[in-house]
Motif scaffolding. Structure first.
Motif, PDB file in Angstrom:
ATOM      1  N   GLU A  80      20.495  -2.198  12.352  1.00 22.25           N
ATOM      2  CA  GLU A  80      19.186  -2.274  11.684  1.00 22.25           C
ATOM      3  C   GLU A  80      19.425  -2.068  10.200  1.00 22.25           C
ATOM      4  OE1 GLU A  80      16.408  -0.940  15.470  1.00 22.25           O
ATOM      5  OE2 GLU A  80      16.846   0.554  13.935  1.00 22.25           O
ATOM      6  N   ARG A  81      18.744  -2.881   9.384  1.00 25.47           N
ATOM      7  CA  ARG A  81      19.046  -2.948   7.962  1.00 25.47           C
ATOM      8  C   ARG A  81      17.816  -2.598   7.135  1.00 25.47           C
ATOM      9  NH1 ARG A  81      21.786  -8.223   6.280  1.00 25.47           N
ATOM     10  NH2 ARG A  81      19.623  -8.894   6.172  1.00 25.47           N
ATOM     11  N   PHE A  82      18.050  -1.854   6.072  1.00 28.07           N
ATOM     12  CA  PHE A  82      16.962  -1.399   5.210  1.00 28.07           C
ATOM     13  C   PHE A  82      17.382  -1.486   3.739  1.00 28.07           C
ATOM     14  CE2 PHE A  82      16.896   0.896   9.208  1.00 28.07           C
ATOM     15  CZ  PHE A  82      15.598   0.727   9.640  1.00 28.07           C
ATOM     16  N   TRP A  83      16.364  -1.644   2.901  1.00 27.21           N
ATOM     17  CA  TRP A  83      16.550  -1.618   1.453  1.00 27.21           C
ATOM     18  C   TRP A  83      15.845  -0.382   0.901  1.00 27.21           C
ATOM     19  CZ3 TRP A  83      16.644  -5.851   4.337  1.00 27.21           C
ATOM     20  CH2 TRP A  83      17.499  -6.905   3.988  1.00 27.21           C
ATOM     21  N   THR A  84      16.556   0.448   0.161  1.00 26.62           N
ATOM     22  CA  THR A  84      15.913   1.590  -0.505  1.00 26.62           C
ATOM     23  C   THR A  84      15.102   1.065  -1.671  1.00 26.62           C
ATOM     24  OG1 THR A  84      17.768   3.026   0.099  1.00 26.62           O
ATOM     25  CG2 THR A  84      16.292   3.798  -1.655  1.00 26.62           C
ATOM     26  N   TYR A  85      13.805   1.368  -1.678  1.00 21.58           N
ATOM     27  CA  TYR A  85      12.930   0.858  -2.734  1.00 21.58           C
ATOM     28  C   TYR A  85      13.227   1.596  -4.034  1.00 21.58           C
ATOM     29  CZ  TYR A  85       8.955  -1.220  -5.038  1.00 21.58           C
ATOM     30  OH  TYR A  85       8.167  -1.943  -5.897  1.00 21.58           O
ATOM     31  N   ARG A  86      13.418   0.839  -5.100  1.00 25.15           N
ATOM     32  CA  ARG A  86      13.731   1.404  -6.414  1.00 25.15           C
ATOM     33  C   ARG A  86      12.458   1.409  -7.266  1.00 25.15           C
ATOM     34  NH1 ARG A  86      18.391   3.587  -4.731  1.00 25.15           N
ATOM     35  NH2 ARG A  86      19.784   2.000  -3.828  1.00 25.15           N
ATOM     36  N   PHE A  87      11.925   2.584  -7.489  1.00 26.66           N
ATOM     37  CA  PHE A  87      10.741   2.717  -8.330  1.00 26.66           C
ATOM     38  C   PHE A  87      11.147   2.631  -9.801  1.00 26.66           C
ATOM     39  CE2 PHE A  87       9.579   4.739  -4.350  1.00 26.66           C
ATOM     40  CZ  PHE A  87       8.304   4.260  -4.138  1.00 26.66           C
ATOM     41  N   ALA A 109       0.831  -1.206   0.000  1.00 31.29           N
ATOM     42  CA  ALA A 109       0.000   0.000   0.000  1.00 31.29           C
ATOM     43  C   ALA A 109       0.866   1.256   0.000  1.00 31.29           C
ATOM     44  CB  ALA A 109      -0.930  -0.011   1.206  1.00 31.29           C
ATOM     45  N   VAL A 110       1.913   1.256   0.815  1.00 29.53           N
ATOM     46  CA  VAL A 110       2.816   2.406   0.853  1.00 29.53           C
ATOM     47  C   VAL A 110       3.452   2.636  -0.515  1.00 29.53           C
ATOM     48  CG1 VAL A 110       4.966   3.307   1.818  1.00 29.53           C
ATOM     49  CG2 VAL A 110       3.282   2.227   3.323  1.00 29.53           C
ATOM     50  N   ILE A 111       3.904   1.571  -1.145  1.00 27.63           N
ATOM     51  CA  ILE A 111       4.538   1.703  -2.455  1.00 27.63           C
ATOM     52  C   ILE A 111       3.538   2.221  -3.492  1.00 27.63           C
ATOM     53  CG2 ILE A 111       5.645   0.448  -4.335  1.00 27.63           C
ATOM     54  CD1 ILE A 111       7.375   0.939  -1.773  1.00 27.63           C
ATOM     55  N   LYS A 140       2.503   6.877  -7.056  1.00 29.15           N
ATOM     56  CA  LYS A 140       1.602   7.780  -7.766  1.00 29.15           C
ATOM     57  C   LYS A 140       2.092   9.229  -7.751  1.00 29.15           C
ATOM     58  CE  LYS A 140      -2.568   5.006  -6.985  1.00 29.15           C
ATOM     59  NZ  LYS A 140      -3.868   4.927  -6.258  1.00 29.15           N
ATOM     60  N   LEU A 141       3.026   9.528  -6.880  1.00 29.50           N
ATOM     61  CA  LEU A 141       3.552  10.888  -6.808  1.00 29.50           C
ATOM     62  C   LEU A 141       4.510  11.142  -7.966  1.00 29.50           C
ATOM     63  CD1 LEU A 141       4.373  11.071  -2.982  1.00 29.50           C
ATOM     64  CD2 LEU A 141       2.355  12.009  -4.143  1.00 29.50           C
ATOM     65  N   PRO A 142       4.630  12.386  -8.406  1.00 35.04           N
ATOM     66  CA  PRO A 142       5.661  12.699  -9.412  1.00 35.04           C
ATOM     67  C   PRO A 142       7.028  12.307  -8.863  1.00 35.04           C
ATOM     68  CG  PRO A 142       4.174  14.557  -9.085  1.00 35.04           C
ATOM     69  CD  PRO A 142       3.850  13.570  -8.008  1.00 35.04           C
ATOM     70  N   PRO A 143       7.906  11.776  -9.708  1.00 37.32           N
ATOM     71  CA  PRO A 143       9.213  11.315  -9.220  1.00 37.32           C
ATOM     72  C   PRO A 143       9.963  12.336  -8.383  1.00 37.32           C
ATOM     73  CG  PRO A 143       8.879  10.586 -11.466  1.00 37.32           C
ATOM     74  CD  PRO A 143       7.719  11.478 -11.137  1.00 37.32           C
ATOM     75  N   ASP A 144       9.860  13.619  -8.727  1.00 36.48           N
ATOM     76  CA  ASP A 144      10.599  14.628  -7.972  1.00 36.48           C
ATOM     77  C   ASP A 144       9.921  14.995  -6.654  1.00 36.48           C
ATOM     78  OD1 ASP A 144       8.459  15.888  -9.217  1.00 36.48           O
ATOM     79  OD2 ASP A 144       9.531  17.779  -9.496  1.00 36.48           O
ATOM     80  N   LYS A 145       8.741  14.430  -6.394  1.00 36.53           N
ATOM     81  CA  LYS A 145       8.010  14.688  -5.152  1.00 36.53           C
ATOM     82  C   LYS A 145       8.012  13.483  -4.219  1.00 36.53           C
ATOM     83  CE  LYS A 145       6.622  18.826  -6.432  1.00 36.53           C
ATOM     84  NZ  LYS A 145       7.144  20.046  -5.764  1.00 36.53           N
ATOM     85  N   ARG A 146       8.587  12.385  -4.669  1.00 36.99           N
ATOM     86  CA  ARG A 146       8.557  11.159  -3.860  1.00 36.99           C
ATOM     87  C   ARG A 146       9.573  11.223  -2.733  1.00 36.99           C
ATOM     88  NH1 ARG A 146       8.983   7.141  -9.023  1.00 36.99           N
ATOM     89  NH2 ARG A 146       6.809   7.329  -9.749  1.00 36.99           N
ATOM     90  N   PRO A 147       9.139  10.870  -1.517  1.00 39.27           N
ATOM     91  CA  PRO A 147      10.131  10.673  -0.451  1.00 39.27           C
ATOM     92  C   PRO A 147      10.912   9.392  -0.712  1.00 39.27           C
ATOM     93  CG  PRO A 147       7.961  10.004   0.305  1.00 39.27           C
ATOM     94  CD  PRO A 147       7.767  10.615  -1.063  1.00 39.27           C
ATOM     95  N   VAL A 148      12.073   9.293  -0.136  1.00 47.00           N
ATOM     96  CA  VAL A 148      12.818   8.030  -0.151  1.00 47.00           C
ATOM     97  C   VAL A 148      12.042   7.012   0.684  1.00 47.00           C
ATOM     98  CG1 VAL A 148      14.974   6.911   0.563  1.00 47.00           C
ATOM     99  CG2 VAL A 148      15.012   9.205  -0.463  1.00 47.00           C
ATOM    100  N   VAL A 149      12.019   5.770   0.230  1.00 43.88           N
ATOM    101  CA  VAL A 149      11.344   4.707   0.977  1.00 43.88           C
ATOM    102  C   VAL A 149      12.370   3.657   1.388  1.00 43.88           C
ATOM    103  CG1 VAL A 149       9.549   2.935   0.973  1.00 43.88           C
ATOM    104  CG2 VAL A 149       9.193   5.076  -0.293  1.00 43.88           C
ATOM    105  N   HIS A 150      12.522   3.450   2.686  1.00 46.35           N
ATOM    106  CA  HIS A 150      13.384   2.407   3.217  1.00 46.35           C
ATOM    107  C   HIS A 150      12.511   1.250   3.681  1.00 46.35           C
ATOM    108  CE1 HIS A 150      17.060   5.166   4.213  1.00 46.35           C
ATOM    109  NE2 HIS A 150      16.901   4.946   2.920  1.00 46.35           N
ATOM    110  N   CYS A 151      12.803   0.067   3.169  1.00 46.95           N
ATOM    111  CA  CYS A 151      11.988  -1.122   3.443  1.00 46.95           C
ATOM    112  C   CYS A 151      12.736  -2.104   4.333  1.00 46.95           C
ATOM    113  CB  CYS A 151      11.607  -1.813   2.137  1.00 46.95           C
ATOM    114  SG  CYS A 151      10.523  -0.852   1.067  1.00 46.95           S
ATOM    115  N   ILE A 152      11.972  -2.833   5.119  1.00 45.63           N
ATOM    116  CA  ILE A 152      12.493  -3.905   5.964  1.00 45.63           C
ATOM    117  C   ILE A 152      12.130  -5.230   5.323  1.00 45.63           C
ATOM    118  CG2 ILE A 152      12.416  -4.956   8.262  1.00 45.63           C
ATOM    119  CD1 ILE A 152      10.918  -1.633   8.183  1.00 45.63           C
ATOM    120  N   ALA A 153      13.088  -6.136   5.236  1.00 43.85           N
ATOM    121  CA  ALA A 153      12.848  -7.462   4.651  1.00 43.85           C
ATOM    122  C   ALA A 153      13.541  -8.516   5.504  1.00 43.85           C
ATOM    123  CB  ALA A 153      13.367  -7.511   3.218  1.00 43.85           C
TER     124      ALA A 153
END
Length: 218
Positions: free
Chosen positions: A210-217, A131-133, A138-151
């Motif tokens: 703590e480990r995160f993956w930056t989501y690549r749109f 849902a977060v993704i 849907k946001l314009p690429p220049d308006k998107r916050p960085v998203v850090h994901c937990i896996a």
């Protein structure tokens, strides 16, 4: 430094294990943090050891535990969104997305933390991350916050690679452990540590990153 971090996770106690140290670090640096917890974990199996909760009282108890966990971390802005535990994958996607989109619009976060859809074991985790993704995509690429994901699903690194964000949170172990121990109905101190005799070095090895993956749109 981040301007505002939005954390979107489905259950009380998710924040404790996956991001408590990272959030405590950012808060100490003066970053605003909002935690949106989708459910109250009312369908959780654990009732405390010995049991002090039941199916009727569990939601209220877990709400209090969540508030205590946020105090331990330093989170002052907690949003409880009122969705049903173990049902996130079946919720009306438009309603779920609108709830998250409203927070993004209100807060304008520079960073969003959530679960990596498909690689987070629990269906609620995956549905929350998806849902977060959907919302951020849907946001314009220049308006998107960085998203850090937990896996943490089995063999997830074979599919998505190594985490690109690894944070040393040894300085914030006290806050992390206090956050976890706040969720008394779900975890006891001995269960948390595996043993009460863990040395400081063993604690750091087990809980110190703590480990995160930056989501690549696309």
């Amino acid at each position: 430094m981040e301007s505002h971090i939005l954390v979107v996770l489905p259950h009380p106690d998710d924040e404790a294990f996956v991001a408590a140290g990272t959030l405590a670090m950012h808060i100490e640096q003066g970053v605003k943090v909002t935690y949106a917890c989708l459910t109250l974990g009312e369908m959780g199996r654990n009732m405390g050891i010995p049991p002090f909760a039941n199916r009727v009282t569990l939601a209220d108890i877990r709400k209090e535990e969540l508030e205590a966990s946020c105090r331990a971390i330093g989170i002052q802005d907690l949003r409880m969104l009122g969705f049903h535990d173990k049902m996130i994958e079946f919720e009306d996607k438009q309603l779920l997305d609108r709830s998250i989109a409203a927070l993004v619009e209100e807060l304008q976060p520079s960073l969003v933390i959530t679960f990596y859809p498909g690689y987070s074991v629990h269906p609620d985790h995956d549905a929350c991350g998806a849902a977060v993704i959907r919302v951020i995509e849907k946001l314009p690429p220049d308006k998107r916050p960085v998203v850090h994901c937990i896996a943490f699903s089995r063999d997830h690194e074979r599919e998505i690679g190594q985490p690109d964000v690894i944070i040393d949170i040894t300085k914030y172990l006290k806050q992390k452990v206090a956050s976890i121990q706040s969720h008394r109905s779900q975890f006891q101190a001995a269960e948390l540590m595996g043993s009460n005799s863990l040395s400081d070095q063993e604690m750091q090895a087990r809980y110190g990153t703590e480990r995160f993956w930056t989501y690549r749109f696309n």
